[in-house]
Design an enzyme around this catalytic site. Structure first.
Site, PDB file in Angstrom:
ATOM      1  N   ASP A  39      -5.514  19.623 -14.974  1.00 38.11           N
ATOM      2  CA  ASP A  39      -5.842  18.415 -15.577  1.00 38.11           C
ATOM      3  C   ASP A  39      -5.249  18.300 -17.085  1.00 38.11           C
ATOM      4  O   ASP A  39      -5.934  18.748 -17.901  1.00 38.11           O
ATOM      5  CB  ASP A  39      -7.527  18.016 -15.634  1.00 38.11           C
ATOM      6  CG  ASP A  39      -7.768  16.700 -15.866  1.00 38.11           C
ATOM      7  OD1 ASP A  39      -7.120  16.075 -16.692  1.00 38.11           O
ATOM      8  OD2 ASP A  39      -8.881  16.127 -15.232  1.00 38.11           O
TER       9      ASP A  39
ATOM     10  N   ARG B 299       0.790  -1.028  -0.056  1.00 37.94           N
ATOM     11  CA  ARG B 299      -0.087   0.009   0.095  1.00 37.94           C
ATOM     12  C   ARG B 299       0.826   1.110   0.096  1.00 37.94           C
ATOM     13  O   ARG B 299       0.508   2.272  -0.559  1.00 37.94           O
ATOM     14  CB  ARG B 299      -0.882   0.087   1.166  1.00 37.94           C
ATOM     15  CG  ARG B 299      -1.863   1.128   1.343  1.00 37.94           C
ATOM     16  CD  ARG B 299      -2.713   1.331   2.516  1.00 37.94           C
ATOM     17  NE  ARG B 299      -1.890   1.920   3.683  1.00 37.94           N
ATOM     18  CZ  ARG B 299      -1.514   1.283   4.713  1.00 37.94           C
ATOM     19  NH1 ARG B 299      -2.070   0.165   4.952  1.00 37.94           N
ATOM     20  NH2 ARG B 299      -0.746   1.750   5.510  1.00 37.94           N
TER      21      ARG B 299
ATOM     22  N   LYS C 285      -6.019   6.604 -19.722  1.00 34.76           N
ATOM     23  CA  LYS C 285      -6.592   7.340 -20.903  1.00 34.76           C
ATOM     24  C   LYS C 285      -5.392   7.346 -21.922  1.00 34.76           C
ATOM     25  O   LYS C 285      -4.862   6.423 -22.221  1.00 34.76           O
ATOM     26  CB  LYS C 285      -6.989   8.714 -20.736  1.00 34.76           C
ATOM     27  CG  LYS C 285      -8.324   8.888 -19.921  1.00 34.76           C
ATOM     28  CD  LYS C 285      -9.169   7.986 -20.095  1.00 34.76           C
ATOM     29  CE  LYS C 285     -10.674   8.303 -19.329  1.00 34.76           C
ATOM     30  NZ  LYS C 285     -10.597   8.056 -17.938  1.00 34.76           N
TER      31      LYS C 285
ATOM     32  N   TYR D 104     -14.681  17.666 -16.748  1.00 37.24           N
ATOM     33  CA  TYR D 104     -15.148  16.214 -16.694  1.00 37.24           C
ATOM     34  C   TYR D 104     -16.219  16.148 -15.802  1.00 37.24           C
ATOM     35  O   TYR D 104     -16.322  16.567 -14.617  1.00 37.24           O
ATOM     36  CB  TYR D 104     -14.090  15.356 -16.718  1.00 37.24           C
ATOM     37  CG  TYR D 104     -14.750  13.830 -16.340  1.00 37.24           C
ATOM     38  CD1 TYR D 104     -15.272  13.132 -17.280  1.00 37.24           C
ATOM     39  CD2 TYR D 104     -14.080  12.827 -15.130  1.00 37.24           C
ATOM     40  CE1 TYR D 104     -15.645  11.770 -17.128  1.00 37.24           C
ATOM     41  CE2 TYR D 104     -14.543  11.877 -14.952  1.00 37.24           C
ATOM     42  CZ  TYR D 104     -15.371  11.224 -15.836  1.00 37.24           C
ATOM     43  OH  TYR D 104     -15.666  10.037 -15.588  1.00 37.24           O
TER      44      TYR D 104
END
Length: 389
Positions: A172, A48, A197, A100
């Protein structure tokens, strides 16, 4: 996009394995790592906190963004949320009004819980940005090109306004990736994006990243990612690093095809407004030429012909796939109002210019002439299926 950038992308993580001399770094799925001393962890301790594959990917992305470091998260939304963790309670957050839909959903949910206040502004309008910054704000989240209307905001100019106001700026960069735009070099404090993406490019993993040039900010982000458990898994990191190596080649080919397709759409009488920064008619074209090294693979357009139903268009495609994503090697289509931006209120969609006839395309690596033919036949099929008035 330089040849040196291509070399850096392809060489990311190669020949780093010292155990077996593997050219491609191996996948490490272990969740725990052995200690020689109970009070002294080794390079890796618990997955983690960090794992070898995530660290290699973070180093590669930081290098491509010219950042001090990067924090790789389990999704693009987790990356945006990471920027919000240590904002003071009641802080004021600014965001592009046409960001978005998932970004707005997250910000609205946090604001509804009393965590902070959020205000949406047209970040392509510098006067609107300046007015918004007259009231102290902790963070401005800027999306450029915006998704789906591909509005262009002047990063350098907005960064200067934010610096004067004492507001941090996060850009972004999902639509372009560092191969086409370098937000930190233009004055941003953070570059945040969905690795899912264009960075990965193969639609087979989910991840996000925050890059920064500020060492103290990097330390805080790293602490919060471990505390909240939002770090990316080893397998996803491994897959993303594999995809990253072809990013410059993919982006170049996708930009070329998108430019050809956008030009054809703009000349089609069945089509209304075409949103693509590479078109000289686009209001943000000159700024895009200045701050980008390519115009990206996204195109949005409105249907002008009243006899053509957008739903029929997207359901008539033979090559384009109706799906919610972008940046992959495969070409995708969606109707933002009912898909990627459905969580926005009708009023918010109207303010952002996201109408029911808007179609968004993500151009993949198929031959551009085949994609143009697919668009033409889908538009014609939708027109022929319209009921006779």
């Amino acid at each position: 996009m330089t040849d040196a950038f291509r070399t850096r992308a392809i060489r990311a993580g190669l020949n780093t394995n010292t155990d077996w001399g593997a050219v491609i770094p191996p996948l490490s799925l272990s969740s725990a790592y052995r200690r020689a001393d109970p009070g002294q962890p080794g390079t890796f301790d618990y997955a983690r906190t960090s794992n070898p594959n995530r660290c290699l990917l973070a180093d590669a992305l930081a290098d491509l963004e010219n950042a001090t470091g990067a924090v790789v998260t389990c999704s693009g939304m987790a990356a945006i949320d990471l920027l919000l963790h240590d904002r003071p309670h009641g802080a004021r957050i600014l965001c592009s009004h046409d960001a978005y839909g998932g970004t707005r959903r997250l910000l609205d949910a946090r604001a509804a819980g009393g965590r902070f206040s959020v205000h949406y502004i047209d970040t392509s309008d510098l006067d609107a940005v300046a007015r918004a910054l007259e009231t102290p704000a902790s963070l401005l989240l800027l999306e450029t090109p915006s998704n789906p209307r591909l509005r262009i905001s002047d990063i350098k100019a907005v960064a200067a306004l934010c610096k004067t106001a004492g507001t941090e700026l996060a850009v972004d960069n999902t639509v372009l990736s560092p191969v086409l735009q370098q937000p930190l070099a233009l004055g941003a404090d953070y570059s945040v994006q969905s690795i899912t993406k264009l960075l990965n490019g193969h639609s087979d993993m989910v991840g996000g990243v925050v890059c920064t040039a500020d060492a103290q900010a990097l330390e805080r982000l790293t602490w919060w990612a471990n505390c909240a458990g939002t770090g990316a898994a080893a397998f996803d990191s491994y897959m993303a690093l594999r995809g990253l190596r072809t990013l410059p080649l993919r982006a170049k080919a996708q930009c070329e095809s998108a430019g050809e397709i956008a030009t054809r759409l703009a000349a089609d009488p069945r089509i209304g407004t075409v949103d693509y920064p590479g078109l000289t008619s686009h209001p943000g074209h000159e700024i895009a030429c200045d701050q980008q090294s390519g115009f990206g693979q996204l195109i949005s357009f409105d249907i002008a012909d009243p006899d053509i139903d957008p739903l029929q268009v997207v359901q008539s495609f033979k090559i384009f796939t109706l799906a919610q994503s972008l940046g992959g090697v495969e070409s995708l289509a969606n109707i933002p109002a009912s898909m990627t931006h459905a969580s926005m209120t009708p009023q918010a969609r109207a303010e952002a210019g996201i109408g029911d006839t808007l179609i968004r395309l993500s151009i993949g690596l198929e031959a551009s002439e085949d994609l143009i033919a697919d668009l033409d036949q889908a538009l014609e099929a939708a027109r022929l299926s319209a009921p006779v008035s």
